[in-house]
Design a protein around this motif. Sequence first.
Motif, PDB file in Angstrom:
ATOM      1  N   ILE A  85      49.875  45.294  41.666  1.00 47.28           N
ATOM      2  CA  ILE A  85      48.476  44.731  41.973  1.00 47.28           C
ATOM      3  C   ILE A  85      47.515  45.500  40.826  1.00 47.28           C
ATOM      4  O   ILE A  85      47.012  44.554  40.304  1.00 47.28           O
TER       5      ILE A  85
ATOM      6  N   ALA B 279      41.551  40.443  40.571  1.00 44.88           N
ATOM      7  CA  ALA B 279      42.127  40.907  41.705  1.00 44.88           C
ATOM      8  C   ALA B 279      43.184  40.104  42.375  1.00 44.88           C
ATOM      9  O   ALA B 279      44.298  40.347  42.874  1.00 44.88           O
ATOM     10  N   LEU B 280      42.824  38.577  42.278  1.00 47.59           N
ATOM     11  CA  LEU B 280      43.505  37.709  43.084  1.00 47.59           C
ATOM     12  C   LEU B 280      44.993  37.613  42.132  1.00 47.59           C
ATOM     13  O   LEU B 280      46.100  37.396  42.472  1.00 47.59           O
TER      14      LEU B 280
ATOM     15  N   ALA C 157      52.016  40.687  43.259  1.00 44.64           N
ATOM     16  CA  ALA C 157      52.336  41.817  43.916  1.00 44.64           C
ATOM     17  C   ALA C 157      53.640  42.389  44.510  1.00 44.64           C
ATOM     18  O   ALA C 157      54.160  41.154  45.025  1.00 44.64           O
TER      19      ALA C 157
ATOM     20  N   GLY D 136      46.174  43.192  37.794  1.00 47.57           N
ATOM     21  CA  GLY D 136      44.646  42.819  37.963  1.00 47.57           C
ATOM     22  C   GLY D 136      44.176  43.313  36.544  1.00 47.57           C
ATOM     23  O   GLY D 136      43.183  42.571  36.186  1.00 47.57           O
TER      24      GLY D 136
ATOM     25  N   TYR E 198      51.388  48.200  45.549  1.00 49.07           N
ATOM     26  CA  TYR E 198      49.983  48.502  45.028  1.00 49.07           C
ATOM     27  C   TYR E 198      49.872  48.781  43.491  1.00 49.07           C
ATOM     28  O   TYR E 198      49.001  48.386  42.656  1.00 49.07           O
TER      29      TYR E 198
ATOM     30  N   TRP F  49      47.104  40.413  42.999  1.00 48.59           N
ATOM     31  CA  TRP F  49      47.743  40.241  44.011  1.00 48.59           C
ATOM     32  C   TRP F  49      48.739  39.140  44.329  1.00 48.59           C
ATOM     33  O   TRP F  49      49.853  39.139  44.898  1.00 48.59           O
ATOM     34  N   TYR F  50      48.572  38.129  43.381  1.00 52.76           N
ATOM     35  CA  TYR F  50      49.343  36.851  43.228  1.00 52.76           C
ATOM     36  C   TYR F  50      50.883  37.526  42.829  1.00 52.76           C
ATOM     37  O   TYR F  50      52.070  37.144  43.128  1.00 52.76           O
TER      38      TYR F  50
END
Length: 146
Positions: A108, A95-96, A102, A112, A105, A99-100
């Motif tokens: 992401i 998940a990080l 991103a 992910g 959405y 997000w990194y």
Amino acid sequence: MEKWKNFALAFGVAVLWVIIMHELYMLLYPPTFPSLPPPVITSYSFLRFLQIFVWGCVFAPVIEDVIFRWTPINLMESLKWSKDSILYGVIITSALFGWYHAMDYYHIIIQGVVGVILSWLYIKNKSLLMNILFHTVYNFYFIFLV
């Protein structure tokens, strides 16, 4: 030989995942511009191309795989909090990782899932080098060929 089979399987699944998600995205949000922009390689100078290549295909895979896979997975294995701690670590770091990367959405989620695939490859092979190679080929494919 098993490592290369895992590599091919992971790469195939990752590319297929991105293609399917891209097509779904294009169906939901069709482009409004009349034509596609020029390819990345022809729109940059050679120096810019080299800069993108070195960062995207050399430095980023090494740094990201150490931060998002090697360190957390080895930490979870050594701490042995519970039998599911590695799974939790994979979910959190993936998940990080998404997000990194991103931009929205959509990206992401895409990245992910690619993070989960890279984590699976590392857990199966215990080879940081194999992950870095996968990540390098993946980045090269999507930066320069797509």
